[in-house]
Design a protein around this motif. Sequence first.
Motif, mmCIF file in Angstrom:
data_model
loop_
_atom_site.group_PDB
_atom_site.id
_atom_site.type_symbol
_atom_site.label_atom_id
_atom_site.label_comp_id
_atom_site.label_asym_id
_atom_site.label_seq_id
_atom_site.Cartn_x
_atom_site.Cartn_y
_atom_site.Cartn_z
ATOM 1 N N PHE A 249 0.799 -1.223 0.137
ATOM 2 C CA PHE A 249 -0.247 0.125 0.029
ATOM 3 C C PHE A 249 0.882 1.274 0.060
ATOM 4 O O PHE A 249 1.738 1.330 0.834
ATOM 5 C CB PHE A 249 -0.871 -0.124 1.246
ATOM 6 C CG PHE A 249 -1.809 -1.068 1.381
ATOM 7 C CD1 PHE A 249 -1.640 -2.335 1.768
ATOM 8 C CD2 PHE A 249 -3.103 -0.881 0.726
ATOM 9 C CE1 PHE A 249 -2.673 -3.324 1.639
ATOM 10 C CE2 PHE A 249 -4.080 -1.783 0.497
ATOM 11 C CZ PHE A 249 -3.841 -3.176 0.958
ATOM 12 N N LEU A 250 0.575 2.291 -0.848
ATOM 13 C CA LEU A 250 1.570 3.366 -1.279
ATOM 14 C C LEU A 250 1.276 4.524 -0.307
ATOM 15 O O LEU A 250 2.310 4.823 0.560
ATOM 16 C CB LEU A 250 1.617 3.494 -2.748
ATOM 17 C CG LEU A 250 2.166 2.751 -3.560
ATOM 18 C CD1 LEU A 250 1.870 2.887 -4.882
ATOM 19 C CD2 LEU A 250 3.450 2.133 -3.169
ATOM 20 N N LYS A 251 0.232 5.223 -0.256
ATOM 21 C CA LYS A 251 0.046 6.240 0.286
ATOM 22 C C LYS A 251 -0.259 6.087 1.702
ATOM 23 O O LYS A 251 -1.139 5.254 2.078
ATOM 24 C CB LYS A 251 -1.144 7.155 -0.345
ATOM 25 C CG LYS A 251 -0.241 8.556 -0.838
ATOM 26 C CD LYS A 251 -1.500 9.418 -1.534
ATOM 27 C CE LYS A 251 -2.829 9.061 -1.436
ATOM 28 N NZ LYS A 251 -3.779 9.668 -2.504
ATOM 29 N N LYS A 252 -0.101 6.771 2.635
ATOM 30 C CA LYS A 252 -0.330 6.559 4.192
ATOM 31 C C LYS A 252 -1.831 7.162 4.171
ATOM 32 O O LYS A 252 -2.249 8.185 3.685
ATOM 33 C CB LYS A 252 0.263 7.623 4.880
ATOM 34 C CG LYS A 252 0.573 7.260 6.311
ATOM 35 C CD LYS A 252 1.902 6.833 7.026
ATOM 36 C CE LYS A 252 2.010 6.026 8.037
ATOM 37 N NZ LYS A 252 0.865 5.620 9.034
ATOM 38 N N ARG A 253 -2.485 6.281 4.897
ATOM 39 C CA ARG A 253 -4.021 6.826 5.058
ATOM 40 C C ARG A 253 -4.132 7.993 5.735
ATOM 41 O O ARG A 253 -3.168 8.130 6.882
ATOM 42 C CB ARG A 253 -4.724 5.660 5.774
ATOM 43 C CG ARG A 253 -5.294 4.573 4.880
ATOM 44 C CD ARG A 253 -5.631 3.375 5.448
ATOM 45 N NE ARG A 253 -6.922 3.514 6.284
ATOM 46 C CZ ARG A 253 -8.051 3.106 5.607
ATOM 47 N NH1 ARG A 253 -8.022 2.405 4.636
ATOM 48 N NH2 ARG A 253 -9.184 3.210 6.492
ATOM 49 N N GLU A 254 -5.027 8.761 5.682
ATOM 50 C CA GLU A 254 -5.176 9.879 6.406
ATOM 51 C C GLU A 254 -5.511 9.696 7.967
ATOM 52 O O GLU A 254 -6.463 8.901 8.117
ATOM 53 C CB GLU A 254 -6.223 11.050 5.731
ATOM 54 C CG GLU A 254 -5.838 11.527 4.342
ATOM 55 C CD GLU A 254 -7.301 11.966 3.881
ATOM 56 O OE1 GLU A 254 -6.966 11.879 2.475
ATOM 57 O OE2 GLU A 254 -7.919 12.524 4.444
ATOM 58 N N GLU A 255 -4.978 10.433 8.757
ATOM 59 C CA GLU A 255 -5.167 10.145 10.119
ATOM 60 C C GLU A 255 -6.463 10.629 10.535
ATOM 61 O O GLU A 255 -7.063 10.026 11.437
ATOM 62 C CB GLU A 255 -3.955 10.794 10.973
ATOM 63 C CG GLU A 255 -2.699 10.277 10.705
ATOM 64 C CD GLU A 255 -2.545 8.812 11.156
ATOM 65 O OE1 GLU A 255 -2.092 8.113 10.428
ATOM 66 O OE2 GLU A 255 -3.224 8.742 12.031
ATOM 67 N N LYS A 256 -7.047 11.859 10.082
ATOM 68 C CA LYS A 256 -8.124 12.224 10.071
ATOM 69 C C LYS A 256 -9.275 11.212 10.217
ATOM 70 O O LYS A 256 -9.437 10.792 8.890
ATOM 71 C CB LYS A 256 -8.593 13.498 9.708
ATOM 72 C CG LYS A 256 -9.584 14.532 10.071
ATOM 73 C CD LYS A 256 -9.477 15.722 9.401
ATOM 74 C CE LYS A 256 -10.641 16.081 8.589
ATOM 75 N NZ LYS A 256 -10.788 17.401 8.097
ATOM 76 N N LYS A 257 -10.118 11.024 11.021
ATOM 77 C CA LYS A 257 -11.335 10.100 10.884
ATOM 78 C C LYS A 257 -12.599 11.081 10.610
ATOM 79 O O LYS A 257 -12.751 11.854 11.334
ATOM 80 C CB LYS A 257 -11.567 9.016 12.134
ATOM 81 C CG LYS A 257 -10.364 8.204 12.350
ATOM 82 C CD LYS A 257 -11.082 6.940 12.995
ATOM 83 C CE LYS A 257 -10.169 5.797 12.937
ATOM 84 N NZ LYS A 257 -8.977 6.141 13.914
ATOM 85 N N TYR A 258 -13.343 10.621 9.564
ATOM 86 C CA TYR A 258 -14.325 11.239 9.256
ATOM 87 C C TYR A 258 -15.440 10.820 10.110
ATOM 88 O O TYR A 258 -15.709 9.782 10.234
ATOM 89 C CB TYR A 258 -14.792 11.200 7.809
ATOM 90 C CG TYR A 258 -13.922 11.903 7.034
ATOM 91 C CD1 TYR A 258 -12.784 10.860 6.181
ATOM 92 C CD2 TYR A 258 -13.706 13.214 6.589
ATOM 93 C CE1 TYR A 258 -11.798 11.568 5.485
ATOM 94 C CE2 TYR A 258 -13.011 13.870 5.861
ATOM 95 C CZ TYR A 258 -11.900 13.238 5.354
ATOM 96 O OH TYR A 258 -11.033 13.567 4.385
ATOM 97 N N ARG A 259 -16.100 11.824 10.862
ATOM 98 C CA ARG A 259 -17.217 11.424 11.578
ATOM 99 C C ARG A 259 -18.593 11.549 10.646
ATOM 100 O O ARG A 259 -18.966 12.356 10.134
ATOM 101 C CB ARG A 259 -17.742 12.511 12.772
ATOM 102 C CG ARG A 259 -16.248 12.517 13.838
ATOM 103 C CD ARG A 259 -16.727 13.177 15.159
ATOM 104 N NE ARG A 259 -15.485 12.853 15.863
ATOM 105 C CZ ARG A 259 -14.908 12.059 16.557
ATOM 106 N NH1 ARG A 259 -15.700 10.930 16.561
ATOM 107 N NH2 ARG A 259 -14.093 12.378 17.358
#
Lengths: 155, 181
Positions: free
Chosen positions: B168-178
Amino acid sequence: MADEALFLLLHNEMVSGVYKSAEQGEVENGRCITKLENMGFRVGQGLIERFTKDTARFKDELDIMKFICKDFWTTVFKKQIDNLRTNHQGIYVLQDNKFRLLTQMSAGKQYLEHASKYLAFTCGLIRGGLSNLGIKSIVTAEVSSMPACKFQLMR
Amino acid sequence: MSRPAHRRPAYHKINKDLFVLTYGALVAQLCKDYEKDEDVNQYLDKMGYGIGTRLVEDFLARSCVGRCHSYSEITDIIAQVAFKMYLGITPSVTCNNSSRNEFSLILDKNPLVEFVEELPAGRSSLCYCNLLCGIIRGALEMVHLAADVTFLQDRLRGDSVTEIGITFLKKREEKKYRRKK
């Protein structure tokens, strides 16, 4: 196993791939249908071998055609051929009113000019299956209104 | 000698054969058209990509999997649900590195090579099942995950197992969408 979707997608990709390489000038346009038909031929040969391993011997040519229309078509396309006509002199017309490979494409006259590309593989499939059952034939297809199509078989 | 009259052959097996045989015919045709193995591999990967982008919709509709929260969950779903659904096998998953974005799927049974005895002469670097890599890559991209998928080992090329590597290439965004209540 939900492999119907897999085969459908693979088939569509094959058609588009063959035509894309034709666009790039590697292969003439007329060859594309032949390529697809030849692939279908080889698959049809293999498929009919595995399918008829345990079935009883066929009585005559009409019996073979009925097998293709009923069992073979049901296995490959999940439905039977809707209409089989013959002149008892070597010409058969198989009519499928809702051909599985065309239903997703259109339901009328749209994309009619492209339909033949998507039928080439199946023509080869029929020709290959019959060839391994001992019948040499020429198979062509015509579409007047999607998704119904007719496969014409000439001995 | 009595024989059971017209025993119905296993339909789903024939259906699987249809796909496997079609794939074989396709690879054979590609080997005829392209001389270099890399070209064939690339073509198969591109085709697989096209298939994967569409297959993922079919998969999500059929399987109703929930939202995944980690790469390892995604890889598990690919191995245990997707492979099982479409090919009838369940590869085992291993994680290759500590940052948990490189995984391997180990296939001990590969239905695509059921009718393949060996690679043709002069085609020793052909990735016969490269379509699978393209499918996984295309499917992941449609759910907004960039990944590199390749064959790390291949039984047809002499290795002991067939192993697909997913990075998996890009790091997943840390912000979680509520989710809005």
